[in-house]
Write a protein that holds these residues in place. Structure first.
Motif, PDB file in Angstrom:
ATOM      1  N   LEU A 230     -25.118  38.106  20.297  1.00  0.00           N
ATOM      2  CA  LEU A 230     -25.626  39.435  20.635  1.00  0.00           C
ATOM      3  C   LEU A 230     -25.856  39.569  22.135  1.00  0.00           C
ATOM      4  CD1 LEU A 230     -26.440  42.097  19.315  1.00  0.00           C
ATOM      5  CD2 LEU A 230     -28.771  41.220  19.109  1.00  0.00           C
ATOM      6  N   ARG A 231     -26.368  38.528  22.754  1.00  0.00           N
ATOM      7  CA  ARG A 231     -26.587  38.570  24.206  1.00  0.00           C
ATOM      8  C   ARG A 231     -25.278  38.713  24.968  1.00  0.00           C
ATOM      9  NH1 ARG A 231     -30.815  33.482  24.558  1.00  0.00           N
ATOM     10  NH2 ARG A 231     -32.742  34.626  24.021  1.00  0.00           N
ATOM     11  N   SER A 232     -24.237  38.051  24.493  1.00  0.00           N
ATOM     12  CA  SER A 232     -22.961  38.063  25.212  1.00  0.00           C
ATOM     13  C   SER A 232     -22.224  39.387  25.103  1.00  0.00           C
ATOM     14  CB  SER A 232     -22.064  36.935  24.695  1.00  0.00           C
ATOM     15  OG  SER A 232     -21.709  37.162  23.343  1.00  0.00           O
ATOM     16  N   ALA A 233     -22.704  40.272  24.230  1.00  0.00           N
ATOM     17  CA  ALA A 233     -22.026  41.555  24.034  1.00  0.00           C
ATOM     18  C   ALA A 233     -22.318  42.544  25.159  1.00  0.00           C
ATOM     19  CB  ALA A 233     -22.427  42.158  22.703  1.00  0.00           C
ATOM     20  N   GLY A 234     -23.168  42.166  26.097  1.00  0.00           N
ATOM     21  CA  GLY A 234     -23.473  43.057  27.204  1.00  0.00           C
ATOM     22  C   GLY A 234     -24.736  43.847  26.968  1.00  0.00           C
ATOM     23  N   ARG A 268     -12.949  39.307   5.159  1.00  0.00           N
ATOM     24  CA  ARG A 268     -13.281  38.950   6.547  1.00  0.00           C
ATOM     25  C   ARG A 268     -13.326  40.182   7.438  1.00  0.00           C
ATOM     26  NH1 ARG A 268      -9.591  33.393   6.800  1.00  0.00           N
ATOM     27  NH2 ARG A 268     -11.235  32.023   5.957  1.00  0.00           N
ATOM     28  N   ARG A 269     -12.402  41.088   7.233  1.00  0.00           N
ATOM     29  CA  ARG A 269     -12.417  42.306   8.035  1.00  0.00           C
ATOM     30  C   ARG A 269     -13.639  43.164   7.707  1.00  0.00           C
ATOM     31  NH1 ARG A 269      -6.895  41.787   6.914  1.00  0.00           N
ATOM     32  NH2 ARG A 269      -6.922  43.301   5.212  1.00  0.00           N
ATOM     33  N   LEU A 270     -13.973  43.260   6.420  1.00  0.00           N
ATOM     34  CA  LEU A 270     -15.177  44.000   6.038  1.00  0.00           C
ATOM     35  C   LEU A 270     -16.410  43.385   6.684  1.00  0.00           C
ATOM     36  CD1 LEU A 270     -14.733  44.649   2.191  1.00  0.00           C
ATOM     37  CD2 LEU A 270     -14.401  46.272   4.059  1.00  0.00           C
ATOM     38  N   PHE A 271     -16.525  42.069   6.576  1.00  0.00           N
ATOM     39  CA  PHE A 271     -17.690  41.390   7.130  1.00  0.00           C
ATOM     40  C   PHE A 271     -17.796  41.616   8.632  1.00  0.00           C
ATOM     41  CE2 PHE A 271     -19.504  37.764   9.335  1.00  0.00           C
ATOM     42  CZ  PHE A 271     -20.749  37.660   8.729  1.00  0.00           C
ATOM     43  N   ALA A 272     -16.689  41.501   9.349  1.00  0.00           N
ATOM     44  CA  ALA A 272     -16.719  41.658  10.805  1.00  0.00           C
ATOM     45  C   ALA A 272     -17.216  43.043  11.197  1.00  0.00           C
ATOM     46  CB  ALA A 272     -15.330  41.395  11.394  1.00  0.00           C
ATOM     47  N   VAL A 273     -16.744  44.071  10.508  1.00  0.00           N
ATOM     48  CA  VAL A 273     -17.162  45.442  10.815  1.00  0.00           C
ATOM     49  C   VAL A 273     -18.637  45.640  10.490  1.00  0.00           C
ATOM     50  CG1 VAL A 273     -16.864  47.862  10.203  1.00  0.00           C
ATOM     51  CG2 VAL A 273     -14.862  46.415  10.553  1.00  0.00           C
ATOM     52  N   LEU A 274     -19.049  45.204   9.307  1.00  0.00           N
ATOM     53  CA  LEU A 274     -20.448  45.376   8.909  1.00  0.00           C
ATOM     54  C   LEU A 274     -21.389  44.592   9.809  1.00  0.00           C
ATOM     55  CD1 LEU A 274     -20.138  45.142   5.009  1.00  0.00           C
ATOM     56  CD2 LEU A 274     -20.421  47.215   6.397  1.00  0.00           C
ATOM     57  N   ALA A 275     -21.005  43.368  10.151  1.00  0.00           N
ATOM     58  CA  ALA A 275     -21.865  42.538  10.981  1.00  0.00           C
ATOM     59  C   ALA A 275     -22.070  43.163  12.356  1.00  0.00           C
ATOM     60  CB  ALA A 275     -21.269  41.139  11.117  1.00  0.00           C
ATOM     61  N   ALA A 276     -21.008  43.649  12.972  1.00  0.00           N
ATOM     62  CA  ALA A 276     -21.134  44.275  14.286  1.00  0.00           C
ATOM     63  C   ALA A 276     -22.000  45.522  14.213  1.00  0.00           C
ATOM     64  CB  ALA A 276     -19.747  44.616  14.830  1.00  0.00           C
ATOM     65  N   ARG A 277     -21.781  46.333  13.208  1.00  0.00           N
ATOM     66  CA  ARG A 277     -22.522  47.588  13.061  1.00  0.00           C
ATOM     67  C   ARG A 277     -24.011  47.339  12.815  1.00  0.00           C
ATOM     68  NH1 ARG A 277     -20.006  51.015   8.523  1.00  0.00           N
ATOM     69  NH2 ARG A 277     -18.304  50.916  10.038  1.00  0.00           N
ATOM     70  N   GLU A 278     -24.335  46.391  11.908  1.00  0.00           N
ATOM     71  CA  GLU A 278     -25.728  46.181  11.550  1.00  0.00           C
ATOM     72  C   GLU A 278     -26.491  45.380  12.602  1.00  0.00           C
ATOM     73  OE1 GLU A 278     -27.012  47.992   9.178  1.00  0.00           O
ATOM     74  OE2 GLU A 278     -24.962  48.747   8.974  1.00  0.00           O
ATOM     75  N   LEU A 279     -25.806  44.555  13.367  1.00  0.00           N
ATOM     76  CA  LEU A 279     -26.461  43.915  14.509  1.00  0.00           C
ATOM     77  C   LEU A 279     -26.823  44.954  15.566  1.00  0.00           C
ATOM     78  CD1 LEU A 279     -24.472  40.584  15.003  1.00  0.00           C
ATOM     79  CD2 LEU A 279     -26.928  40.802  14.547  1.00  0.00           C
ATOM     80  N   GLN A 280     -25.898  45.892  15.793  1.00  0.00           N
ATOM     81  CA  GLN A 280     -26.182  46.956  16.749  1.00  0.00           C
ATOM     82  C   GLN A 280     -27.368  47.793  16.288  1.00  0.00           C
ATOM     83  OE1 GLN A 280     -23.661  50.386  16.785  1.00  0.00           O
ATOM     84  NE2 GLN A 280     -23.570  50.460  19.016  1.00  0.00           N
ATOM     85  N   LYS A 281     -27.400  48.157  15.015  1.00  0.00           N
ATOM     86  CA  LYS A 281     -28.511  48.942  14.494  1.00  0.00           C
ATOM     87  C   LYS A 281     -29.828  48.184  14.594  1.00  0.00           C
ATOM     88  CE  LYS A 281     -26.086  51.828  11.085  1.00  0.00           C
ATOM     89  NZ  LYS A 281     -25.975  52.147   9.650  1.00  0.00           N
ATOM     90  N   ALA A 282     -29.805  46.910  14.226  1.00  0.00           N
ATOM     91  CA  ALA A 282     -31.032  46.119  14.275  1.00  0.00           C
ATOM     92  C   ALA A 282     -31.555  46.020  15.696  1.00  0.00           C
ATOM     93  CB  ALA A 282     -30.770  44.728  13.699  1.00  0.00           C
ATOM     94  N   HIS A 283     -30.639  45.843  16.646  1.00  0.00           N
ATOM     95  CA  HIS A 283     -31.066  45.767  18.049  1.00  0.00           C
ATOM     96  C   HIS A 283     -31.656  47.085  18.506  1.00  0.00           C
ATOM     97  CE1 HIS A 283     -30.262  46.081  22.473  1.00  0.00           C
ATOM     98  NE2 HIS A 283     -30.970  44.973  22.418  1.00  0.00           N
ATOM     99  N   ARG A 284     -31.026  48.178  18.147  1.00  0.00           N
ATOM    100  CA  ARG A 284     -31.516  49.493  18.549  1.00  0.00           C
ATOM    101  C   ARG A 284     -32.898  49.762  17.947  1.00  0.00           C
ATOM    102  NH1 ARG A 284     -27.086  52.234  17.585  1.00  0.00           N
ATOM    103  NH2 ARG A 284     -27.621  52.972  15.501  1.00  0.00           N
TER     104      ARG A 284
END
Length: 295
Positions: A230-234, A268-284
C-alpha cells in the motif's frame, strides 16, 4: 436424500455437552444452516446431534474491554442488527453477504467459523482482524488465534470432542479503515473470490499497517501483511496504481482449482481487482478527514 438416523440430545450445561461429545461420534448443532444440508446429503453421519441452544451463557453478545465477544449461539442476524457491530466495522460490511437474511436469522456466527468453508465470509473477517476463538474440550478451555484455527477446507484446530464456545473480535481504533467485497454468481451463493481489508494510519494519514485476507481462493482464508504494497502505491493510493501489485499477490496466493464457475486465472483476476479496490477504500476510510463512502 434424507439424513441417516441419529440420536438427539439437548444438554443444559457445557459440561454435559462435552460429556455427550466424548468419544468423537457426536456433532454440535447450533443454527444448523451448514450442518443440516451436510446431513441431508449424507456427507456426515454423526451418531448423535448435540444441540447447544439451551446451554446458559452461550448466547452472550457484549463488549468486553477492547473486543466484542460473540457467544456460540448468537445468530448472524442478531449481530448484524446489534449496535455493538458498529464497533467492529468489518462485521457490518461482511454480514449482509452471508447467505440470505432468512439463513442469517437462524445461522450462528460461531457455526460459520466452525464449519470453515473456504468461501465463507466470517472466517475471513476473523483472520483479517486477528480475532481470537475460544474452544472448550476435554482438557479444558483454550484460546486460539483465528489464523491458526483454520487448517484446511472444512477443517479446523478443534477436535471431534471440542466445541467452539465464543469468538472475540477486536474493536476498531482511531485511524482504522476497512473494506470488504466478494463476487458470486448470485447474492447468497458461495464466493468465487472475496477480500477483507484493514488499514491503520497515523494522525498525519501515513500508513502504519495494512492487512488483507482473501477467501474463496484457497482451501482456507489467506492473510497477508500488505503494508509495503500500500505504501509503494504512492500518496494517492489510486486503484490503478495498486492493481499491478495485487495481481502479483494473486499469482502467489490464489491456488484453488478451476471449476464450472471459473478458472484459477479468472479467480486471480477477480481477486486482484477486489483487493486493489478494497485496500483503496479501507485507506480512504482510515484517513482523519474520511467521510462515509456511498459505494
Amino acid at each position: 436424500m434424507k439424513a441417516a438416523s441419529f440420536a438427539y440430545v439437548r444438554p443444559a450445561t457445557l459440561d454435559d455437552v462435552l460429556a455427550e461429545l466424548a468419544g468423537g461420534d457426536g456433532k454440535v448443532l447450533a443454527g444448523g444452516q451448514s450442518l443440516v444440508p451436510v446431513l441431508a446429503m449424507r456427507l456426515g453421519r454423526p451418531a448423535t446431534l448435540v444441540d447447544i441452544n439451551s446451554v446458559e451463557g452461550l448466547d452472550g453478545l457484549a463488549r468486553d474491554g477492547d473486543v466484542v465477544r460473540v457467544g456460540a449461539t448468537v445468530r448472524q442476524r442478531t449481530l448484524e442488527r446489534s449496535p455493538l457491530a458498529a464497533a467492529v466495522p468489518l462485521l457490518p460490511l461482511a454480514l449482509p453477504f452471508v447467505g440470505h437474511r432468512e439463513l442469517r436469522s437462524r445461522g450462528t456466527v460461531c457455526g460459520s467459523l466452525a464449519h470453515a468453508d473456504p468461501a465463507a465470509e466470517l472466517p475471513a473477517v476473523a483472520c483479517c482482524l486477528g480475532a481470537t476463538l475460544e474452544v472448550a474440550g476435554p482438557d479444558g478451555r483454550r484460546r486460539v488465534p483465528a489464523e491458526e484455527f483454520f487448517v484446511g477446507a472444512m477443517s479446523t484446530g478443534a477436535g471431534p470432542e471440542d466445541v467452539l464456545i465464543g469468538a472475540e473480535f477486536p474493536i476498531a481504533g482511531a485511524g482504522e479503515g476497512h473494506g470488504f467485497a466478494e463476487i458470486a454468481r448470485r447474492h447468497g451463493d458461495f464466493a468465487l473470490a472475496g477480500v477483507a481489508t484493514r488499514v491503520r494510519v497515523d494522525g498525519d494519514g501515513a500508513v502504519q499497517q495494512a492487512r488483507l485476507t482473501g477467501f474463496g481462493i484457497s482451501d482456507r482464508p489467506v492473510t497477508r501483511d500488505v503494508t509495503e504494497l500500500l505504501r509503494s502505491a504512492g500518496p494517492r493510493r489510486a486503484e490503478p496504481d495498486l492493481r499491478a501489485a495485487t495481481a502479483e499477490l494473486a499469482a502467489e496466493i490464489v491456488d484453488t482449482g478451476g471449476d464450472a464457475h471459473g478458472s484459477t486465472g479468472y479467480r486471480r483476476r477477480l481477486f486482484a481487482v477486489l483487493a486493489a479496490r478494497e485496500l483503496q477504500k479501507a485507506h480512504r476510510r482510515a484517513l482523519p478527514t474520511a467521510t462515509e463512502d456511498p459505494s
